[in-house]
Design a protein around this motif. Structure first.
Motif, PDB file in Angstrom:
ATOM      1  N   ASN A  44      35.435  38.153  55.340  1.00 37.11           N
ATOM      2  CA  ASN A  44      36.325  38.581  54.250  1.00 37.11           C
ATOM      3  C   ASN A  44      35.647  39.327  53.115  1.00 37.11           C
ATOM      4  OD1 ASN A  44      38.638  37.425  55.444  1.00 37.11           O
ATOM      5  ND2 ASN A  44      37.955  35.405  54.726  1.00 37.11           N
ATOM      6  N   ASN A  45      34.328  39.249  53.038  1.00 40.02           N
ATOM      7  CA  ASN A  45      33.673  39.944  51.910  1.00 40.02           C
ATOM      8  C   ASN A  45      32.558  40.879  52.366  1.00 40.02           C
ATOM      9  OD1 ASN A  45      31.495  38.347  52.553  1.00 40.02           O
ATOM     10  ND2 ASN A  45      31.413  37.241  50.617  1.00 40.02           N
ATOM     11  N   MET A  46      32.470  41.142  53.667  1.00 36.80           N
ATOM     12  CA  MET A  46      31.308  41.889  54.156  1.00 36.80           C
ATOM     13  C   MET A  46      31.342  43.357  53.748  1.00 36.80           C
ATOM     14  SD  MET A  46      32.035  42.069  58.203  1.00 36.80           S
ATOM     15  CE  MET A  46      33.588  42.666  58.869  1.00 36.80           C
ATOM     16  N   PHE A  47      30.148  43.901  53.655  1.00 36.30           N
ATOM     17  CA  PHE A  47      29.954  45.277  53.203  1.00 36.30           C
ATOM     18  C   PHE A  47      28.562  45.702  53.653  1.00 36.30           C
ATOM     19  CE2 PHE A  47      26.856  44.343  49.898  1.00 36.30           C
ATOM     20  CZ  PHE A  47      27.074  42.994  49.662  1.00 36.30           C
ATOM     21  N   ASN A  48      28.226  46.956  53.464  1.00 35.77           N
ATOM     22  CA  ASN A  48      26.848  47.395  53.707  1.00 35.77           C
ATOM     23  C   ASN A  48      26.372  48.252  52.552  1.00 35.77           C
ATOM     24  OD1 ASN A  48      26.759  50.495  54.649  1.00 35.77           O
ATOM     25  ND2 ASN A  48      28.635  49.571  55.484  1.00 35.77           N
ATOM     26  N   SER A  49      25.064  48.324  52.413  1.00 29.55           N
ATOM     27  CA  SER A  49      24.386  49.228  51.482  1.00 29.55           C
ATOM     28  C   SER A  49      24.734  48.995  50.016  1.00 29.55           C
ATOM     29  CB  SER A  49      24.650  50.688  51.874  1.00 29.55           C
ATOM     30  OG  SER A  49      24.302  50.898  53.219  1.00 29.55           O
ATOM     31  N   PRO A  50      24.371  47.819  49.488  1.00 32.45           N
ATOM     32  CA  PRO A  50      24.529  47.589  48.051  1.00 32.45           C
ATOM     33  C   PRO A  50      23.691  48.595  47.278  1.00 32.45           C
ATOM     34  CG  PRO A  50      23.068  45.930  49.010  1.00 32.45           C
ATOM     35  CD  PRO A  50      23.652  46.716  50.154  1.00 32.45           C
ATOM     36  N   ASP A  51      24.218  49.096  46.178  1.00 26.76           N
ATOM     37  CA  ASP A  51      23.522  50.165  45.440  1.00 26.76           C
ATOM     38  C   ASP A  51      23.644  49.893  43.934  1.00 26.76           C
ATOM     39  OD1 ASP A  51      22.743  52.610  44.291  1.00 26.76           O
ATOM     40  OD2 ASP A  51      23.521  53.789  45.955  1.00 26.76           O
ATOM     41  N   GLY A  52      24.751  50.289  43.284  1.00 30.15           N
ATOM     42  CA  GLY A  52      24.900  50.021  41.860  1.00 30.15           C
ATOM     43  C   GLY A  52      25.116  48.540  41.602  1.00 30.15           C
ATOM     44  N   ILE A  53      24.375  47.978  40.653  1.00 33.97           N
ATOM     45  CA  ILE A  53      24.647  46.595  40.220  1.00 33.97           C
ATOM     46  C   ILE A  53      24.547  46.520  38.706  1.00 33.97           C
ATOM     47  CG2 ILE A  53      24.075  45.182  42.233  1.00 33.97           C
ATOM     48  CD1 ILE A  53      21.274  44.788  41.020  1.00 33.97           C
ATOM     49  N   GLY A  54      25.261  45.559  38.151  1.00 34.92           N
ATOM     50  CA  GLY A  54      25.175  45.337  36.713  1.00 34.92           C
ATOM     51  C   GLY A  54      25.871  44.037  36.360  1.00 34.92           C
ATOM     52  N   PHE A  55      25.408  43.438  35.274  1.00 33.39           N
ATOM     53  CA  PHE A  55      26.024  42.206  34.782  1.00 33.39           C
ATOM     54  C   PHE A  55      26.984  42.513  33.642  1.00 33.39           C
ATOM     55  CE2 PHE A  55      22.155  40.401  36.657  1.00 33.39           C
ATOM     56  CZ  PHE A  55      22.690  39.295  37.316  1.00 33.39           C
ATOM     57  N   ASP A  56      28.065  41.745  33.576  1.00 30.63           N
ATOM     58  CA  ASP A  56      28.864  41.775  32.358  1.00 30.63           C
ATOM     59  C   ASP A  56      28.326  40.694  31.425  1.00 30.63           C
ATOM     60  OD1 ASP A  56      29.975  39.341  33.229  1.00 30.63           O
ATOM     61  OD2 ASP A  56      31.776  40.303  34.042  1.00 30.63           O
ATOM     62  N   LYS A  57      28.940  40.554  30.244  1.00 28.92           N
ATOM     63  CA  LYS A  57      28.398  39.636  29.239  1.00 28.92           C
ATOM     64  C   LYS A  57      28.413  38.177  29.698  1.00 28.92           C
ATOM     65  CE  LYS A  57      29.503  42.396  25.155  1.00 28.92           C
ATOM     66  NZ  LYS A  57      30.471  42.581  24.059  1.00 28.92           N
ATOM     67  N   ALA A  58      29.389  37.850  30.578  1.00 28.34           N
ATOM     68  CA  ALA A  58      29.516  36.468  31.041  1.00 28.34           C
ATOM     69  C   ALA A  58      28.557  36.145  32.189  1.00 28.34           C
ATOM     70  CB  ALA A  58      30.948  36.202  31.483  1.00 28.34           C
ATOM     71  N   GLY A  59      27.886  37.162  32.723  1.00 27.31           N
ATOM     72  CA  GLY A  59      26.950  36.926  33.806  1.00 27.31           C
ATOM     73  C   GLY A  59      27.528  37.142  35.187  1.00 27.31           C
ATOM     74  N   ARG A  60      28.671  37.787  35.296  1.00 24.44           N
ATOM     75  CA  ARG A  60      29.171  38.190  36.618  1.00 24.44           C
ATOM     76  C   ARG A  60      28.333  39.365  37.104  1.00 24.44           C
ATOM     77  NH1 ARG A  60      34.127  36.240  34.462  1.00 24.44           N
ATOM     78  NH2 ARG A  60      33.920  37.833  32.857  1.00 24.44           N
ATOM     79  N   LEU A  61      27.936  39.312  38.378  1.00 22.58           N
ATOM     80  CA  LEU A  61      27.134  40.396  38.957  1.00 22.58           C
ATOM     81  C   LEU A  61      28.062  41.328  39.735  1.00 22.58           C
ATOM     82  CD1 LEU A  61      24.330  41.633  39.600  1.00 22.58           C
ATOM     83  CD2 LEU A  61      24.302  40.210  41.660  1.00 22.58           C
ATOM     84  N   TRP A  62      28.227  42.550  39.242  1.00 23.68           N
ATOM     85  CA  TRP A  62      29.075  43.550  39.896  1.00 23.68           C
ATOM     86  C   TRP A  62      28.215  44.344  40.864  1.00 23.68           C
ATOM     87  CZ3 TRP A  62      34.223  43.140  39.120  1.00 23.68           C
ATOM     88  CH2 TRP A  62      34.622  42.333  38.048  1.00 23.68           C
ATOM     89  N   ILE A  63      28.694  44.496  42.076  1.00 25.69           N
ATOM     90  CA  ILE A  63      27.905  45.116  43.159  1.00 25.69           C
ATOM     91  C   ILE A  63      28.706  46.267  43.751  1.00 25.69           C
ATOM     92  CG2 ILE A  63      26.764  44.720  45.391  1.00 25.69           C
ATOM     93  CD1 ILE A  63      26.914  41.645  44.670  1.00 25.69           C
ATOM     94  N   GLN A  64      28.146  47.473  43.707  1.00 25.64           N
ATOM     95  CA  GLN A  64      28.839  48.650  44.239  1.00 25.64           C
ATOM     96  C   GLN A  64      28.129  49.131  45.499  1.00 25.64           C
ATOM     97  OE1 GLN A  64      28.412  51.041  40.630  1.00 25.64           O
ATOM     98  NE2 GLN A  64      30.466  50.429  39.995  1.00 25.64           N
ATOM     99  N   THR A  65      28.883  49.746  46.406  1.00 23.38           N
ATOM    100  CA  THR A  65      28.263  50.132  47.665  1.00 23.38           C
ATOM    101  C   THR A  65      28.271  51.641  47.876  1.00 23.38           C
ATOM    102  OG1 THR A  65      30.218  50.058  49.149  1.00 23.38           O
ATOM    103  CG2 THR A  65      29.102  47.961  48.655  1.00 23.38           C
ATOM    104  N   ASP A  66      27.242  52.086  48.589  1.00 27.24           N
ATOM    105  CA  ASP A  66      27.077  53.487  48.986  1.00 27.24           C
ATOM    106  C   ASP A  66      26.586  53.447  50.422  1.00 27.24           C
ATOM    107  OD1 ASP A  66      26.475  56.156  49.323  1.00 27.24           O
ATOM    108  OD2 ASP A  66      24.570  56.019  48.266  1.00 27.24           O
TER     109      ASP A  66
END
Ligand code: FEO
Ligand code: CA
Ligand code: CA
Ligand code: CA
Length: 624
Positions: A510-532
């Protein structure tokens, strides 16, 4: 903000356990198993973690639709697309591809990438945005087959950076074409070289005998933001813009940076000698740097910061260490290249931005070496100093000055024994300042000569990528040693079973993906992960759909899919309004290589790179 009591106790215990071990501190013994959350298929002993309190949205399924899909209760609205005017006197976008360079110079650049938001007031901000490269299949009516000198100027105006003010009216951010800070920075903008390499012979050209005044920035991939209000734009695949009209030869240093003396796809050298490496062999040495820009002063000269080294920079993740040294983590995105760290010579002075303004001019560059315990998927590592005269960076080994160490940072890294990595993309420092994440996007060459399988790069022919995280000793980002593990190993558990290609235990159908690229934290510490990554949705990638953005809990390891992008795009670039109620993300090159996309306008429209604003229908904080 980060709540240590609720969310960090587990990590704190882990840090204590790890750093109290003499073996770690002396760098001789292995770090014990279980110190990090062992979210990998080899270490199945770890108990299931409680459901994350950070991830409150309803995850979305994988998608192959030509649109941006967000969770229930959220909406996605375009802010600006390639070609939109950013000045009151700029022409509107013309989809014919016949618009001239003068129009593009007043419009939003192509291929939106990393970006940062600088608040001016509650409802006004300036956005600094990278325009990485440009897509000739859409930029020109002839798709690049019939280039003129103005076409080269147009392409040079389509890259670089866009700086634009945004205003919020009735809860909705929009571009202010009358913003005083609005500016385009392009491949022809005058820059200044600073730091140890400035003025070196290797940076001198016929047009600039001083070696200090390079022109232009291009292939601006990801970014960084300083607490003194400047923007860092990072030059990545600059080599692709260089070439030669008649084939020539290149030396080993040029080759290491991908420079070749033959006609380039962009064809800039046809009309601009600066990009012909047989005529201007030093010009490529003036690119591949981190550039510091003052987004509040449209007349300021962007500063190339040579102290941070020359390579194919991804982003610049800056943190203020507890002793006030500025530490910047830097990835070099190429198969088998390295991960770097810069430590400033001088210290950050809160409230004294005039003094802080040159903190990136002087300091020490380091490169990472990870221990390779067999199949452990965790361990320790160290930062190796890249200083002339130390660690074999001497004339006998081909280094004659600190300038040469920085200009040929890749060769220096090899000399000191740096670990070859699976293409380091973005680095992100957690808001608690104790641990750091880096995406290793993929590496089809892993396992070949010089790129041994092991450590944080555990898979031969790695098509899926992974995210490594590390903690410096005692939370000191200037320390020599760190402890690391893999936060996740991307994979496909429906196609692969019982091996590392299925992914780590926090990856499922349900959450699979490939090639993590952009990442960043918001103020609460959630890790946002973008793929390319590979968006074929076939074979090894079946069920993964289009490129996407996920959100991870850095403690429990839970990862949920938050957003899916349109056809043939990459999701890259993220920043937030100060109240975290609008998230800005980049949809880069929808419909690349003439694939069937009409994003964002739909109908029969030309696909265009676009910044999207994600908001909640109830006006709440994104992700919460
Ligand atoms: Fe521009 Fe490594 O991505
Ligand atoms: Ca990238
Ligand atoms: Ca990438
Ligand atoms: Ca891309």
């Amino acid at each position: 903000m980060w709540n240590r009591d609720e969310q960090d106790s587990q990590f704190s215990e882990m840090i204590e356990a790890r750093l109290s071990r003499r073996g770690f501190l002396t760098g001789t013994a292995a770090v014990s198993a279980g110190a990090f959350l062992a979210l990998n298929p080899v270490a199945k002993a770890v108990a299931a973690k409680p459901t994350s309190s950070l991830l409150k949205f309803e995850p979305v399924p994988a998608s192959t639709a030509d649109t941006v899909v967000v969770p229930k209760g959220y909406k996605a609205t375009p802010l600006i697309s390639w070609g939109d005017p950013i000045f009151a006197n700029a022409p509107e976008f013309d989809p014919s591809g016949k618009q001239q360079s003068a129009a593009q110079a007043l419009q939003f650049g192509d291929n939106t990438d990393g970006m940062s938001l600088f608040p001016i007031s509650e409802d006004r901000a300036v956005l600094a945005i990278n325009n990485e490269y440009t897509n000739y299949e859409y930029l020109f009516d002839h798709q690049g087959k019939n280039m003129t000198s103005d076409d080269v100027l147009k392409a040079q105006a389509a890259v670089g950076n866009t700086i634009v003010e945004i205003v919020r009216k009735d809860g909705q951010w929009m571009i202010d074409r009358n913003g005083k800070r609005n500016r385009r920075i392009t491949a022809n903008t005058q820059m200044k070289m600073t730091g140890p390499a400035a003025g070196h012979d290797l940076l001198k050209t016929a047009a600039d005998p001083s070696g200090t005044m390079p022109k232009g920035t291009f292939n601006n991939c990801a970014n960084g933001q300083t607490p003194w209000g400047t923007y860092l734009t990072c030059e990545e695949n600059f080599n692709s813009f260089f070439g030669a009209n008649t084939e020539g030869s290149v030396n080993a240093d040029q080759k290491r940076y991908g420079i070749s003396a033959k006609p380039s796809d962009y064809q800039w050298q046809k009309f601009d000698e600066r990009f012909d490496v047989t005529k201007n062999p030093n010009e490529p040495n003036r690119h591949g740097w981190v550039v510091e820009i003052d987004p509040n002063d449209p007349n300021s000269t962007p500063l190339k910061r040579s102290a941070l080294g020359r390579f194919k920079h991804e982003n610049a993740a800056l943190t203020i260490n507890k002793d006030n040294h500025v530490v910047v983590y830097l990835g070099d995105d190429e198969r088998g290249e390295h991960l770097y760290r810069f430590v400033s010579k001088n210290k950050y002075q809160k409230g004294n931005d005039a003094a802080n303004r040159d903190l990136l001019e002087e300091g020490t560059l380091y490169v990472a070496q990870f221990d390779m315990e067999d199949k452990a998927l965790k361990g320790q590592g160290r930062w190796l100093e890249l200083t002339f005269g130390k660690n074999g960076l001497t004339p006998e080994n081909g280094f004659n000055s600190q300038a040469e160490v920085l200009i040929f940072a890749r060769r220096a890294a090899t000399q000191v024994g740096a670990t070859t990595m699976d293409r380091p993309e973005w680095v992100a420092v957690h808001p608690n300042n104790e641990y750091v994440f880096c995406t290793l996007t993929n590496n089809k060459n892993r396992g070949k000569e010089g790129q041994p399988v092991g450590g944080p790069n555990p898979r031969e022919k790695n098509n899926y990528g992974q995210i490594v995280r590390w903690m410096p000793v005692k939370g000191d980002h200037t320390a020599e040693m760190f402890a690391w593990d893999l936060y996740l190993i991307a994979g496909n558990p429906t196609v692969n079973q019982g091996n590392l290609y299925a992914g780590s235990e926090n990856i499922n159908a349900n959450n699979m993906f490939n090639s993590p690229d952009g990442i960043g934290f918001d103020k609460a510490g959630r890790l946002w992960i973008q793929t390319d990554g590979n968006y074929s949705n076939k074979g090894e990638f079946e069920g993964q759909g289009n490129n996407q953005m996920l959100c991870g809990d850095p403690i429990t390891g839970e990862v949920h899919r938050f957003l899916t992008g349109p056809v043939a795009c990459e999701i890259t670039g993220l920043t937030f309004s100060a109240d975290q109620k609008t998230m800005f993300i980049g949809v880069q090159h929808p419909g690349e290589e003439l694939q069937a996309s009409n994003f964002p306008a739909g109908g029969n429209s030309k696909p265009r790179s676009t910044i999207m604003m994600i908001t909640r229908e109830d006006g709440g904080i994104i992700g919460a």
